[in-house]
Design an enzyme around this catalytic site. Structure first.
Site, PDB file in Angstrom:
ATOM      1  N   SER A  90       0.830  -1.194   0.000  1.00 37.89           N
ATOM      2  CA  SER A  90       0.000   0.000   0.000  1.00 37.89           C
ATOM      3  C   SER A  90       0.863   1.241   0.000  1.00 37.89           C
ATOM      4  CB  SER A  90      -0.907   0.008   1.239  1.00 37.89           C
ATOM      5  OG  SER A  90      -1.618   1.227   1.338  1.00 37.89           O
ATOM      6  N   LYS A 114       1.426  -3.178   5.145  1.00 36.73           N
ATOM      7  CA  LYS A 114       0.494  -4.029   4.414  1.00 36.73           C
ATOM      8  C   LYS A 114       1.237  -4.766   3.300  1.00 36.73           C
ATOM      9  CE  LYS A 114      -4.221  -3.820   2.577  1.00 36.73           C
ATOM     10  NZ  LYS A 114      -4.101  -4.494   1.297  1.00 36.73           N
TER      11      LYS A 114
END
Length: 462
Positions: free
Chosen positions: A314, A320
């Site tokens: 991300s 992430k």
């Protein structure tokens, strides 16, 4: 460009300007001028197949005494340079061209004639010499089969075998991990992770078998049919000699098509092969999506496995990590299924003695083969080989799976089993604990009947 950067060429329609340093001639230039559509040239594998057909045609014509050995050698040397990719820039014609692929055939004829002229030291004619005993109408269908067969044999089948070996190795590593099975995305009876991967392996093995069966028909070549399938202007033995020479060069056993009329007027075999590629895309999509679900989380998803972390996931959420390889594979599968739809529509365009969507068939077929080859390798090496198993997550879900009560059906009946499952789920308790309260079964009997590992082997446990 200035006038000095062009030369004047002519064909049966008259004169036109061609870039001075181009090895192509007038007919190629007309196609360049006529089809500024996609900017997509014909694929490298297809250009190599064109060169190989011209190489074999020159050899066959020499064996049949139709051209002299010196001329044949010059053409063959030039053609092999095309096969090797030394002149790819000389093949600029758009995929979306004349439906017979005549422009690409003449492109090859002109380029090879130009190179062969330099080798020989005297003029080599693109039509009279390079295209002798041939027509675009048999050359291009031959190249569709030839290029696809070489790509499947040289790229796709090895990639699929790598994937099956990787699946076998991984299945062996995790064969004792028992997990919750799922049907309808809902908890079901347990399976081992090894069994799950074995199902994936069988999908790929079946895909290999389907492709291998279709290869039998893909090895049939249209060469020798010339304009309409009757063999006009070609020696009766020409097609067979071409097939032998191509077989010797590629180590793939090609043969003349039993019916040149079928081979030239249809693309049924290409449609068949594309259909097998579509099945393979569906198989890979299933595997990719299973991996995505199993990897989901790490906290709010299933979290059974952890795929290798390959890149940040991300631009805004630190830490992430996304399942990028399965996602890429899923997109490949969507593209291949779309390509198959194009090929099916193109296959319907066999009007009388010729299919007139040959270039787009070749382009989409070869793209599908290449995409599936690369995607299979990536899936094997960058996802399956390196994923780790979250045993604690798997065991927590397995211990509380109310569906385990299914194993008690032969002993206590469906109705009581359903009541136990509902109570276990409602109270968040293990089936074994609830069953001990609601039945006369002993702890030892429940341990035996509800052993998750034993349940993966099937059958009634007495």
């Amino acid at each position: 460009m200035s006038d000095k950067e062009f030369r004047t060429e002519k064909d049966s329609m008259g004169e036109l300007q061609v870039p001075a340093d181009a090895k192509w001639g007038a007919q190629t230039q007309r196609a360049v001028n006529n089809f500024p559509i996609s900017g997509l040239p014909m694929p490298r594998q297809f250009i190599a197949a064109l060169g190989l057909v011209k190489w074999a045609a020159a050899g066959a014509n020499a064996e049949l005494g139709l051209i002299g050995p010196n001329l044949a050698i010059a053409i063959q040397k030039a053609a092999l340079q095309v096969v090797a990719g030394e002149h790819d820039a000389e093949f600029p014609i758009d995929v979306f061209q004349t439906g017979s692929g005549t422009s690409s055939n003449m492109n090859a004829n002109e380029v090879i004639a130009s190179i062969a002229t330099g080798i020989r030291g005297s003029a080599v004619h693109p039509n009279d010499h390079v295209n002798m005993s041939q027509s675009s109408n048999d050359v291009i269908p031959t190249c569709v089969h030839l290029s696809a067969a070489m790509a499947i044999q040289g790229q796709l089948l090895p990639a699929l075998r790598t994937l099956t070996v990787t699946l076998e190795k991984k299945a062996d590593q995790v064969r004792h991990v028992v997990k919750t099975g799922r049907t309808h995305l809902m908890d079901a009876m347990p399976v081992t992770l090894g069994q799950e991967l074995d199902g994936w392996r069988a999908q790929i093995d079946n895909g290999i078998a389907r492709l291998s069966d279709s290869m039998l028909r893909l090895k049939a070549l249209a060469q020798g049919g010339t304009a309409v399938g009757t063999g006009i202007n070609a020696h009766p033995k020409f097609g067979a000699k071409v097939a032998v020479l191509i077989s010797e060069h590629t180590h793939i056993e090609f043969r003349p098509a039993a019916s040149k009329f079928e081979a030239m007027s249809t693309q049924d075999t290409a449609v068949e092969v594309s259909g097998q590629l579509r099945v393979l895309a569906v198989s890979l999509s299933k595997i990719a999506n299973d991996l995505r679900w199993m990897n989901s989380g790490p906290l709010a998803g299933i979290g059974e496995i952890e795929l290798p972390a390959l890149q940040p996931g991300s631009s805004i959420m630190p830490g992430k990590v996304n399942p990028v390889i399965p996602e890429a594979v899923a997109m490949v599968c969507a593209q291949v299924i779309g390509n198959d739809a194009t090929i099916a529509i193109a296959g319907q365009s066999g009007n009388f003695q010729l299919n007139v969507m040959l270039p787009v068939v070749a382009y989409n077929l070869l793209q599908s083969i290449e995409l599936l080859s690369n995607a299979s390798t990536c899936l094997a090496e960058k996802a399956i080989a390196g994923f780790t198993v979250n045993v604690d997550n798997i065991n927590r879900a397995l211990d509380r799976n109310p569906i385990l009560v299914t194993a008690l059906n032969p002993v206590i009946g469906y109705e009581l089993g359903a009541a136990i499952a509902k109570k276990a789920y409602a109270e968040g308790r293990a089936v074994k604990d609830v069953a001990r309260e609601m039945t006369d079964l002993t702890t030892e009997e429940l341990d035996r009947l509800l052993d998750p590992a034993a349940l993966t082997e099937g059958g009634i446990k007495n």
